[in-house]
Design an enzyme around this catalytic site. Structure first.
Site, PDB file in Angstrom:
ATOM      1  N   VAL A 181       0.409   0.295  -0.123  1.00  0.00           N
ATOM      2  CA  VAL A 181       0.410   1.375  -1.107  1.00  0.00           C
ATOM      3  C   VAL A 181      -0.032   0.877  -2.471  1.00  0.00           C
ATOM      4  O   VAL A 181      -0.823   1.524  -3.172  1.00  0.00           O
ATOM      5  CB  VAL A 181       1.812   2.016  -1.183  1.00  0.00           C
ATOM      6  N   CYS A 182       0.454  -0.282  -2.868  1.00  0.00           N
ATOM      7  CA  CYS A 182       0.122  -0.797  -4.196  1.00  0.00           C
ATOM      8  C   CYS A 182      -1.380  -1.052  -4.322  1.00  0.00           C
ATOM      9  O   CYS A 182      -1.984  -0.766  -5.352  1.00  0.00           O
ATOM     10  CB  CYS A 182       0.912  -2.074  -4.473  1.00  0.00           C
ATOM     11  N   SER A 183      -1.991  -1.596  -3.268  1.00  0.00           N
ATOM     12  CA  SER A 183      -3.432  -1.841  -3.295  1.00  0.00           C
ATOM     13  C   SER A 183      -4.199  -0.534  -3.411  1.00  0.00           C
ATOM     14  O   SER A 183      -5.169  -0.431  -4.167  1.00  0.00           O
ATOM     15  CB  SER A 183      -3.875  -2.588  -2.037  1.00  0.00           C
ATOM     16  N   HIS A 197      -3.395   1.091  -7.183  1.00  0.00           N
ATOM     17  CA  HIS A 197      -3.689   0.412  -8.438  1.00  0.00           C
ATOM     18  C   HIS A 197      -4.684  -0.730  -8.325  1.00  0.00           C
ATOM     19  O   HIS A 197      -5.387  -1.016  -9.292  1.00  0.00           O
ATOM     20  CB  HIS A 197      -2.397  -0.140  -9.043  1.00  0.00           C
TER      21      HIS A 197
END
Length: 1024
Positions: free
Chosen positions: A597-599, A602
């Site tokens: 999710v972070c990749s 953002h």
């Protein structure tokens, strides 16, 4: 004979799955292809079907011979009414209906030199060796690609001659690989560092460059060879005089063409180059080569093929094979190889037969070779391929068919009876089979079942289960469907079409899926009447469920799947082979698995990240926000309670607008505001949190691999991607609000020049980025409440459900443009629209040839399953890659054995306990297990519910142990027996077990089955 011009536009909807296999250039070349196919028995019919489904430009059929009884075993375009009619004429009409875009015609004269010059490819099937040599020589003279294909019983042959200098434009199915650039040094050689460590570049690959800032001399340059360093960096040649590299860019592989040189048939007959997967297979292939030569000689001398299972004829074929000139090696040296006379003898005995699965396999591979010749995509065969399925025959010679059992009966199964005998044919007719899935593979299987005579009226049946409906994109692979069937249930259409192929077939369609919720339909009574299951499913979850049902009911399972030119077919036999062991989900099997999710949110570094982000954007903007606003009372209450979860969702839906949009211009204003928010302001906010020069405590730069420092974009309506994003977003926003949209791009460009946006620093759009955890201030909350009140006054919003296949709905336009802009922010090579559609839509590339091949391979295993008890050595799993000429058939594994004390078992075993009359108590059940098997039950479960635990307090045990098992199950788990349920399945945990011990399931038999049980007790070794 002249063939009309075939140039036409490409129907991308019809060929959507195939385009992902071939690509547009190869598909366009295929549409211009002109093919002559001579020989319309079963093998020729398979080739014609595959070529027309794939969309070859024109197909000319040639076979003036009359249809006969033995043809009907594999020629699915024939019926009894066609007997005596020209094969080509009887085939043409039905072949043409498969694809109206393909010109199908019949040629009735002799094959002449003048005729051949009208075609790119000429194929001979079921032809004499003399004709093959004559036509092959003429094709060679005029640069026409030439193929020979043949099947004799359980053996198939394929030969390709594409000339001395045939250029293959694209060798593989894969897209050229591309990777994002992290840095390029100035030097000789220049060193290119990729953003991701893992890559598939190799020494000598040719590459080109795009999107580089700074070292712009590389952009669009001629292809350069690379060398891969030990650390994964790439040497790209001299960059000394180039500008300094600044940022971004992509390196992309340039595919190299390859020139292939084939020998003419006259030379290749004595010096054959055979396609094999390992050196051990060469000798067998050479012996099969000699067997075919001997069969041709037998036919020439006798005027007929060998009689079925006639030992005298077979011995004569062996003698002819002995007398052939010895073969020569690749350097012309004589091959000192002994002739495998037993192999040639077996081939001769069964060579009079015609089998639909053999025609399907060889016809699929041959059609793929025609495609290679026309499209110049994929490496052609070099040059002979021999395929044999003699493992379908019993190992014990005493069980082989007898000549009297294989004589012609003047029936549609004569071709099959010539191989397996009339007694086996009767066995096939009495089978009851379940086919799960009526898609591409399912249609091919149903065709095979009809031709084989599996499950005939009054004796057996085939039940086909599929919940889906026919779509237009199905028509290029699922040959039982026609345009008029679009929208109808697949199971019903396929069942009716299969009965047209063989009016004696009994097919029962069911439109319910096979899943836990339908076990009242596909339950104990249903499976007690089933002899076996064939699964043609496109979901690993569904495959696992069907396999579990087969294990539970001890039914043979035939299973297959395809992806592009790759295919597999497997067989799972109770107590003989291992059970099904595929991936648990598509994510586990796919390279396109969910991304962190972070990749995605953002720090994207791949095109897959940007596409996942764009797909999430669509869902949030045009589906979830509409659903939330439609429930505005709950939304407002959540905001009043300080619920932050809904805030970002509602704010992006409102965007820069103060009130609900009233017209197209309002929607454009919102879309432009959202463009600014996502591709400029959001990035600026991220860079304020993490400046480009930020250094972490350990001294490393925050923006270092794999993170790429983003750059905000400036909106420019003259750039197509910018404009298409606003156009798509505005139309989707309008549709969501029940307003009219527009497709007028010039008018939109003009409108965008006059629109003024709020100051980017103004806090109205939303909190600039969800990286912060700052609480919203009351003023912002009040503005959002006011906007939502205005939104609630009109009609409900329409949540938009993502649909990839409608090119007019702007869904894919939005996702593709959003992902491309996101990629520009982060210097990532963007995905094309076609790539985006495949990845976002989770589309499995597919082509008719692979589908037909795996269905044929399943049919061969079906012969073994129906034939009776066979050892493990008889069965074959298969894996093929048609693009790469890889064909592997291998023995399945035996089932793994688990042991506990004196007991041993496999996945096929179970503990069986009858309920009895009157029914036994829970205590009686536990005592019985201990007495019979020496197992002290520690825990007993029904699904996930605990029915008994040795750790329960005495008072609880006293409550449950005296109760009857079903009575306690109803009380404890609210279990309700399904109508006709015969078994309650329980799970055991026992004292002394290891962590990896999995005891077989306990089958608590509620009542006696109406048919003899096929289950067995646990295997208990005898005391030593």
């Amino acid at each position: 004979m002249g063939v009309q011009d075939t140039s036409k536009s490409l129907d991308e909807e019809l060929y959507s799955r195939q385009l992902y296999v071939l690509g547009l250039p190869a598909m366009q070349r295929l549409q211009e292809g002109k093919v002559l196919l001579s020989g319309l028995q079963g093998l020729g019919a398979e080739m014609a079907k595959n070529l027309v489904l794939m969309g070859v430009g024109s197909l000319t059929l040639h076979d003036p011979h009359p249809a006969c009884w033995s043809d009907l075993a594999a020629q699915f375009f024939f019926s009894e009414q066609n007997l005596g009619r020209s094969r080509a004429e009887a085939t043409r009409e039905l072949v043409a209906k498969l694809n109206e875009a393909v010109q199908v015609c019949v040629y009735t004269g002799d094959i002449t030199e003048e005729l051949l010059q009208d075609f790119q490819v000429v194929v001979l099937t079921a032809s004499s060796l003399e004709e093959q040599l004559k036509v092959g020589t003429l094709c060679r003279k005029h640069g026409v690609c030439f193929l020979v294909a043949d099947t004799r019983g359980l053996v198939g042959q394929l030969f390709c001659d594409f000339g001395e200098n045939f250029t293959v434009q694209d060798l593989t199915e894969e897209e050229p690989q591309a990777a994002a650039i992290q840095h390029i040094s100035q030097g000789s050689p220049g060193i290119l560092t990729l953003r991701e460590d893992a890559h598939n570049f190799h020494d000598g690959d040719l590459v080109t460059f795009s999107g580089i800032e700074g070292m712009v001399e590389l952009n669009g340059c001629a292809s350069r060879p690379i060398r891969v360093q030990e650390d994964g960096t790439l040497e790209i040649g001299d960059t000394t005089t180039f500008s300094s590299y600044l940022r971004g860019g992509a390196v992309t592989e340039v595919k190299r063409p390859k020139t292939v040189r084939h020998e003419p048939l006259c030379a290749a007959l004595l010096q054959p180059r055979v396609v094999v997967q390992n050196p051990q297979e060469v000798h067998r292939a050479h012996c099969l080569h000699q067997a075919f030569r001997a069969l041709h000689e037998f036919q020439r001398l006798s005027g007929r093929p060998p009689q079925p299972w006639d030992p005298a004829d077979a011995e004569r074929v062996v003698g002819l094979a002995r007398g052939l000139k010895p073969l020569r090696g690749t350097k012309g040296e004589p091959l000192e190889e002994p002739l495998d006379e037993a192999l040639v003898w077996t081939v001769a005995l069964s060579s009079a037969g015609v089998l639909s699965p053999m025609a399907a396999v060889v016809g699929a591979v041959a059609a793929q070779e025609v495609l290679k010749a026309v499209s110049r995509k994929f490496l052609p065969l070099d040059q002979w391929l021999y395929f044999d399925a003699l493992d379908c025959l019993p190992d014990d010679e005493q069980l082989l068919p007898k000549p009297e059992d294989c004589k012609p009966r003047r029936c549609r199964y004569d071709g099959q009876i010539a191989v397996f005998g009339a007694s086996f044919q009767e066995k096939l007719s009495r089978q009851h089979y379940l086919l799960v899935g009526a898609g591409a593979i399912g249609c091919e299987l149903l065709k095979g079942f009809a031709l084989m005579g599996l499950g005939l009226q009054g004796r057996g049946a085939v039940t086909v289960a599929d919940m889906d409906h026919v779509e237009r994109s199905n028509l290029s692979r699922q040959f039982l469907f026609r345009p008029e069937d679009i929208g109808r249930p697949k199971a019903e259409v396929a069942a009716k079409a299969a009965c047209h192929l063989n009016s004696d077939l009994q097919v029962n369609p069911l439109t319910h899926p096979l899943e836990p919720s339908t076990e009242h339909i596909y339950g104990d009574n249903f499976f007690s009447l089933v002899d076996g299951v064939a699964a043609a499913l496109d979901s690993f979850q569904a495959r696992h469920y069907v396999a579990a049902r087969c294990t539970h009911y001890l039914k043979p399972l035939l299973e297959a799947g395809t992806q592009g030119t790759r295919g597999s077919a497997s067989v799972f036999m109770p107590f003989v082979t291992e059970g099904y062991r595929g991936p648990l989900s598509e994510a586990e099997a796919s390279e396109d698995a969910p991304h962190p999710v972070c990749s995605v949110r953002h720090f994207p570094s791949t095109a897959g990240h940007t596409l996942q982000w764009a797909r999430d954007e669509f869902e949030g903007l045009f589906c979830r926000s509409a659903e939330t606003i439609n429930c505005h009372q709950e939304a407002l209450a959540s905001l009043a309670d300080g619920e932050p979860r809904l805030l970002p969702l509602l704010q992006v839906a409102v965007g820069v607008l103060r009130q609900r949009p009233r017209n197209w211009q309002d929607c454009v204003l919102w879309a432009l505001g959202h463009w600014q928010l996502r591709f400029r302001q959001g990035v600026e906010q991220l860079l304020r949190h993490h400046p480009p020069d930020e250094v972490l405590e350990d001294g490393t730069h925050f923006w270092s691999r794999p993170r790429q420092c983003p750059q905000p974009l400036e909106f420019d309506a003259s750039q197509d991607t910018h404009l298409i994003y606003v156009l798509a977003a505005a139309n989707l926003y309008a549709r969501m609000h029940g307003l009219l949209g527009s497709q007028d791009q010039p008018a939109l460009r003009e409108m965008l020049q006059s629109l003024l946006l709020p100051d980017p620093q103004h806090p109205d759009p939303i909190f600039p980025n969800d990286l912060t955890s700052t609480e919203p201030d009351p003023e912002q909350m009040e503005r959002l409440r006011e906007a939502l009140r205005d939104w609630s006054t009109g009609s409900p919003l329409e949540p938009l459900r993502f649909e990839k296949d409608d090119d007019s709905n702007f869904h894919m336009d939005f996702v593709t443009a959003a992902a491309s802009l996101r990629a520009q922010n982060y210097g990532i090579p963007p995905a094309s629209r076609a790539q985006s559609k495949r990845i976002v839509g989770q589309i499995i590339p597919a082509i008719a040839t692979t589908t037909a091949a795996v269905a044929g391979l399943m049919g061969l295993e079906l012969f073994k399953v129906v034939g009776g008890p066979r050892p493990l050595s008889a069965f074959r799993h298969s894996y093929l890659r048609l693009a790469e000429n890889y064909f592997s058939r291998y023995r399945p594994r035996a089932p793994a054995t688990q042991k506990f004390h004196h007991l041993s078992w496999t996945c096929w075993d179970r503990l069986k306990v009858t309920a009895g009359q009157p029914e036994r108590t829970l205590k009686s059940l536990l005592d019985h297990i201990q007495e019979q098997h020496g197992l002290r039950v520690k825990m007993l479960l029904q699904d996930n519910a605990v029915l008994y635990s040795a750790g329960w307090p005495p008072e609880m045990q006293a409550q449950c142990l005296p109760l009857r098992v079903t009575e306690w199950a109803k009380q404890k788990t609210h279990w309700v027996p399904r109508p006709g349920q015969q078994v309650l399945v329980l799970t055991l945990s026992c004292e002394g077990e290891e962590d990896d011990t999995t005891f077989p399931p306990l089958h608590y038999e509620l009542r006696q089955s109406g048919s003899p049980t096929t289950s067995v007790e646990l295997c208990v070794p005898s005391p030593q």
